[in-house]
Design a protein around this motif. Structure first.
Motif, mmCIF file in Angstrom:
data_model
loop_
_atom_site.group_PDB
_atom_site.id
_atom_site.type_symbol
_atom_site.label_atom_id
_atom_site.label_comp_id
_atom_site.label_asym_id
_atom_site.label_seq_id
_atom_site.Cartn_x
_atom_site.Cartn_y
_atom_site.Cartn_z
ATOM 1 N N LEU A 201 0.823 -1.208 0.000
ATOM 2 C CA LEU A 201 0.000 0.000 0.000
ATOM 3 C C LEU A 201 0.859 1.260 0.000
ATOM 4 N N VAL A 202 1.980 1.241 0.718
ATOM 5 C CA VAL A 202 2.886 2.399 0.724
ATOM 6 C C VAL A 202 3.510 2.583 -0.652
ATOM 7 N N LEU A 203 3.969 1.495 -1.267
ATOM 8 C CA LEU A 203 4.508 1.582 -2.631
ATOM 9 C C LEU A 203 3.445 2.116 -3.588
ATOM 10 N N HIS A 204 2.225 1.640 -3.421
ATOM 11 C CA HIS A 204 1.116 2.048 -4.277
ATOM 12 C C HIS A 204 0.801 3.536 -4.105
ATOM 13 N N LEU A 205 0.778 4.022 -2.877
ATOM 14 C CA LEU A 205 0.527 5.445 -2.647
ATOM 15 C C LEU A 205 1.632 6.297 -3.259
ATOM 16 N N ASN A 206 2.857 5.840 -3.140
ATOM 17 C CA ASN A 206 3.975 6.563 -3.735
ATOM 18 C C ASN A 206 3.775 6.692 -5.253
ATOM 19 N N GLY A 207 3.419 5.594 -5.894
ATOM 20 C CA GLY A 207 3.189 5.617 -7.337
ATOM 21 C C GLY A 207 2.020 6.499 -7.722
ATOM 22 N N ASN A 208 0.957 6.437 -6.952
ATOM 23 C CA ASN A 208 -0.244 7.219 -7.243
ATOM 24 C C ASN A 208 0.002 8.717 -7.115
ATOM 25 N N VAL A 209 0.611 9.136 -6.014
ATOM 26 C CA VAL A 209 0.864 10.568 -5.806
ATOM 27 C C VAL A 209 1.806 11.093 -6.881
ATOM 28 N N ARG A 210 2.822 10.310 -7.196
ATOM 29 C CA ARG A 210 3.789 10.747 -8.216
ATOM 30 C C ARG A 210 3.103 10.861 -9.588
ATOM 31 N N GLN A 211 2.309 9.860 -9.951
ATOM 32 C CA GLN A 211 1.675 9.853 -11.273
ATOM 33 C C GLN A 211 0.585 10.917 -11.398
ATOM 34 N N TRP A 212 -0.333 10.946 -10.447
ATOM 35 C CA TRP A 212 -1.523 11.779 -10.573
ATOM 36 C C TRP A 212 -1.284 13.238 -10.187
ATOM 37 N N LEU A 213 -0.344 13.503 -9.314
ATOM 38 C CA LEU A 213 -0.164 14.867 -8.820
ATOM 39 C C LEU A 213 1.135 15.488 -9.322
ATOM 40 N N ILE A 214 2.237 14.805 -9.109
ATOM 41 C CA ILE A 214 3.534 15.401 -9.419
ATOM 42 C C ILE A 214 3.808 15.389 -10.925
ATOM 43 N N THR B 81 7.543 12.760 -16.950
ATOM 44 C CA THR B 81 7.335 11.488 -17.634
ATOM 45 C C THR B 81 6.742 10.483 -16.661
ATOM 46 N N ASP B 82 5.662 9.859 -17.057
ATOM 47 C CA ASP B 82 5.014 8.849 -16.224
ATOM 48 C C ASP B 82 5.737 7.513 -16.415
ATOM 49 N N GLU B 83 6.496 7.125 -15.411
ATOM 50 C CA GLU B 83 7.251 5.867 -15.475
ATOM 51 C C GLU B 83 6.759 4.874 -14.431
ATOM 52 N N ARG B 84 5.535 5.020 -14.010
ATOM 53 C CA ARG B 84 4.987 4.176 -12.957
ATOM 54 C C ARG B 84 4.823 2.736 -13.422
ATOM 55 N N ASP B 85 5.175 1.803 -12.543
ATOM 56 C CA ASP B 85 4.943 0.374 -12.759
ATOM 57 C C ASP B 85 3.969 -0.086 -11.675
ATOM 58 N N ARG B 86 2.692 0.139 -11.916
ATOM 59 C CA ARG B 86 1.652 -0.113 -10.921
ATOM 60 C C ARG B 86 1.629 -1.567 -10.470
ATOM 61 N N SER B 87 1.801 -2.495 -11.382
ATOM 62 C CA SER B 87 1.743 -3.913 -11.000
ATOM 63 C C SER B 87 2.887 -4.290 -10.059
#
Length: 176
Positions: free
Chosen positions: A51-64, A71-77
């Motif tokens: 969940l912490v990894l997921h929140l990090n990815g979400n905040v970075r992708q959607w806000l930052i 550049t969106d480099e998120r690896d959600r899976s």
């Protein structure tokens, strides 16, 4: 002078993230062992670490990244696939830096940016949608992390100790 709706929305969003969700989430993670942080009740559920990894990815992708044109480099899976290997301290350090970057975005957003459209995760959304999604999403997973922490520690975390026995502040306080 009265605040605009934009100022009120951003103040409320910053307050939720800065003074409630993030400090309380951090308190939960810091109170647990690394083994507890990566514990899953079953294969269909996530650990606090996930969940912490997921929140990090979400905040970075959607806000930052969205508002900074990054550049969106998120690896959600990968956020959900992780099964350990990162300490609680490292998780908190990384998410803390991301939260600070996100708060910097919230500190500078304009009404025009909130009304503009962005493509995030394949969705076309307004800036208002993006900010609301991040704050709501953070609150949802902060609640899960709190629940898991209370279950593992078998104790009240005292997050609402300022409320009297009737469930109200003794004196009205601005903000929630």
């Amino acid at each position: 002078m009265a605040k605009t709706a934009t100022e009120l929305f951003l103040d409320f969003s910053r307050n939720k993230l800065r003074t409630q969700y993030w400090p309380r989430l951090r308190t939960c993670v810091e109170s647990l062992t690394d083994e507890q942080i990566w514990w899953r009740p079953n294969d269909a559920s996530n650990s606090i670490g996930n969940l912490v990894l997921h929140l990090n990815g979400n905040v970075r992708q959607w806000l930052i990244d969205s508002f900074n044109g990054g550049t969106d480099e998120r690896d959600r899976s990968a956020e959900f696939g992780a099964e350990g290997g990162v300490t609680g301290a490292a998780l908190i350090e990384t998410l803390g830096a991301t939260v600070e970057d996100g708060l910097a975005v919230l500190d500078r957003l304009t009404e025009a940016e909130l009304l503009a459209e962005y493509e995030i995760q394949g969705y076309l959304v307004t800036g208002l949608d993006a900010v609301y999604q991040v704050i709501e999403h953070f609150g949802l997973h902060y609640g899960q992390i709190t629940y898991i922490t209370k279950m593992l520690r078998d104790q009240d975390l005292g997050f609402y100790r300022e409320l009297n026995r009737t469930g109200r502040q003794d004196k009205p306080v601005r903000g929630v």
